[in-house]
Design an enzyme around this catalytic site. Structure first.
Site, PDB file in Angstrom:
ATOM      1  N   ASN A 113       0.856  -1.189   0.000  1.00  0.00           N
ATOM      2  CA  ASN A 113       0.000   0.000   0.000  1.00  0.00           C
ATOM      3  C   ASN A 113       0.887   1.233   0.000  1.00  0.00           C
ATOM      4  O   ASN A 113       1.987   1.210   0.550  1.00  0.00           O
ATOM      5  CB  ASN A 113      -0.875  -0.001   1.257  1.00  0.00           C
ATOM      6  CG  ASN A 113      -1.786   1.208   1.320  1.00  0.00           C
ATOM      7  OD1 ASN A 113      -2.403   1.592   0.327  1.00  0.00           O
ATOM      8  ND2 ASN A 113      -1.868   1.847   2.481  1.00  0.00           N
ATOM      9  N   HIS A 115       1.032   5.306   1.131  1.00  0.00           N
ATOM     10  CA  HIS A 115       0.361   6.245   2.026  1.00  0.00           C
ATOM     11  C   HIS A 115       1.095   7.587   1.950  1.00  0.00           C
ATOM     12  O   HIS A 115       2.325   7.621   1.944  1.00  0.00           O
ATOM     13  CB  HIS A 115       0.385   5.690   3.452  1.00  0.00           C
ATOM     14  CG  HIS A 115      -0.410   6.527   4.405  1.00  0.00           C
ATOM     15  ND1 HIS A 115      -1.775   6.478   4.458  1.00  0.00           N
ATOM     16  CD2 HIS A 115      -0.016   7.457   5.307  1.00  0.00           C
ATOM     17  CE1 HIS A 115      -2.212   7.336   5.359  1.00  0.00           C
ATOM     18  NE2 HIS A 115      -1.162   7.948   5.896  1.00  0.00           N
ATOM     19  N   SER A 147       5.102   6.791   1.998  1.00  0.00           N
ATOM     20  CA  SER A 147       5.560   5.494   2.515  1.00  0.00           C
ATOM     21  C   SER A 147       4.893   4.372   1.741  1.00  0.00           C
ATOM     22  O   SER A 147       3.701   4.449   1.438  1.00  0.00           O
ATOM     23  CB  SER A 147       5.158   5.310   3.990  1.00  0.00           C
ATOM     24  OG  SER A 147       5.630   6.372   4.792  1.00  0.00           O
ATOM     25  N   ASP A 156      -2.669   0.880   7.805  1.00  0.00           N
ATOM     26  CA  ASP A 156      -1.402   1.624   7.737  1.00  0.00           C
ATOM     27  C   ASP A 156      -0.366   1.172   8.760  1.00  0.00           C
ATOM     28  O   ASP A 156       0.484   1.965   9.181  1.00  0.00           O
ATOM     29  CB  ASP A 156      -1.650   3.141   7.941  1.00  0.00           C
ATOM     30  CG  ASP A 156      -2.574   3.721   6.891  1.00  0.00           C
ATOM     31  OD1 ASP A 156      -2.571   3.231   5.761  1.00  0.00           O
ATOM     32  OD2 ASP A 156      -3.304   4.685   7.214  1.00  0.00           O
TER      33      ASP A 156
HETATM   34  C1  GAR Z   1      -2.524   8.943  -2.890  1.00  0.00           C
HETATM   35  O1  GAR Z   1      -1.992  10.139  -2.403  1.00  0.00           O
HETATM   36  C2  GAR Z   1      -2.334   7.835  -1.876  1.00  0.00           C
HETATM   37  O2  GAR Z   1      -1.138   7.924  -1.157  1.00  0.00           O
HETATM   38  C3  GAR Z   1      -3.514   8.060  -0.971  1.00  0.00           C
HETATM   39  O3  GAR Z   1      -4.568   8.349  -1.847  1.00  0.00           O
HETATM   40  C4  GAR Z   1      -4.053   9.024  -2.996  1.00  0.00           C
HETATM   41  C5  GAR Z   1      -4.572   8.315  -4.224  1.00  0.00           C
HETATM   42  O4  GAR Z   1      -4.233   9.023  -5.364  1.00  0.00           O
HETATM   43  N1  GAR Z   1      -3.762   6.914  -0.172  1.00  0.00           N
HETATM   44  C6  GAR Z   1      -4.191   6.993   1.088  1.00  0.00           C
HETATM   45  O5  GAR Z   1      -4.450   8.038   1.652  1.00  0.00           O
HETATM   46  C7  GAR Z   1      -4.347   5.631   1.759  1.00  0.00           C
HETATM   47  N2  GAR Z   1      -4.561   5.785   3.150  1.00  0.00           N
HETATM   48  P1  GAR Z   1      -4.331   8.374  -6.795  1.00  0.00           P
HETATM   49  O6  GAR Z   1      -5.740   7.785  -6.934  1.00  0.00           O
HETATM   50  O7  GAR Z   1      -4.143   9.526  -7.726  1.00  0.00           O
HETATM   51  O8  GAR Z   1      -3.267   7.321  -6.918  1.00  0.00           O
END
Ligand code: GAR
Length: 214
Positions: A113, A115, A147, A156
């Site tokens: 994953n 984050h 991360s 997480d």
């Molecule tokens: C990213 O910033 C990712 O790190 C975050 O959601 C966004 C997705 O963007 N994930 C989290 O917050 C997970 N807890 P994307 O759809 O453009 O890849």
């Protein structure tokens, strides 16, 4: 570049715009990652991630509680799909739902994953998307970043495999910070997926370590 027979079967999970998914797919297309995205799973039928998958000819699977409303069907339908595509690596790329515990157990050390913070800081329930960056700025953090971690049964919480650190600028808005962290994500995540596909993630005392390639 590797031969097709050595490609790792990847399943991407995404709920939102899917920019991390695109960054990984781009590296696959360039022959940088020896993997194949077998299917993209999303809870959100209107997500940018699914639109992109369709435009690239990647199969999709809409998995949510509207389609599969009882717990058993919810789990079984996903589990069946993962078996069907012979999944070897699950990549969570902005996936906002919890992976069922049975699947987490089955795919131990094979679910990653990304984050948008320096975990363990600003992780856990409630910390997603812009909430993370608002909290980082509110608390006056000097550094933030991205991360990548292996997934366990707690949000997480799993072992961190790679991080990218950036300085938080004075008077920076959460939106600007989010955009800069996202740039880091797009570099970091493909690198980790690449390392996994090349069998370059080793485990020592339950900690994953990326070893350098040639
Ligand atoms: C990213 O910033 C990712 O790190 C975050 O959601 C966004 C997705 O963007 N994930 C989290 O917050 C997970 N807890 P994307 O759809 O453009 O890849």
């Amino acid at each position: 570049m590797s031969l097709n027979s050595n490609l790792v079967n990847i399943v991407v999970f995404a709920s939102g715009s899917g920019s991390n998914f695109k960054s990984i797919h781009q590296k696959i297309k360039e022959g940088e990652i020896s993997g194949k995205i077998k299917i993209v799973v999303s809870n959100n039928p209107n997500s940018g991630a699914l639109k992109y998958a369709i435009s690239e000819g990647i199969p999709i699977f809409i998995h949510n509680k509207v389609r599969f409303h009882n717990e058993e069907k919810y789990y079984e339908s996903l589990s069946k799909k993962l078996i069907e595509v012979n999944a070897e690596l699950l990549v969570l790329a902005g996936f906002m739902k919890k992976i069922p515990d049975e699947i987490v157990a089955h795919f131990e050390r094979r679910i990653i994953n990304i984050h948008p913070s320096l975990l363990p800081k600003f992780g856990g329930k409630g910390f997603f998307g812009m909430n993370v960056h608002r909290a980082v700025i509110q608390l006056g953090e000097k550094e933030s970043g991205a991360s990548v971690h292996f997934v366990n049964k707690i949000y997480d919480d799993g072992p961190i495999v790679a991080q990218s650190v950036i300085t938080v600028n004075d008077n920076e808005s959460p939106e600007d910070l989010a955009a800069r962290v996202l740039v880091e994500e797009h570099k970091l995540y493909p690198e980790v997926v690449k390392a996994f596909c090349e069998n370059r993630i080793l485990w020592e005392n339950n900690k994953p370590i990326i070893v350098k390639g040639n």
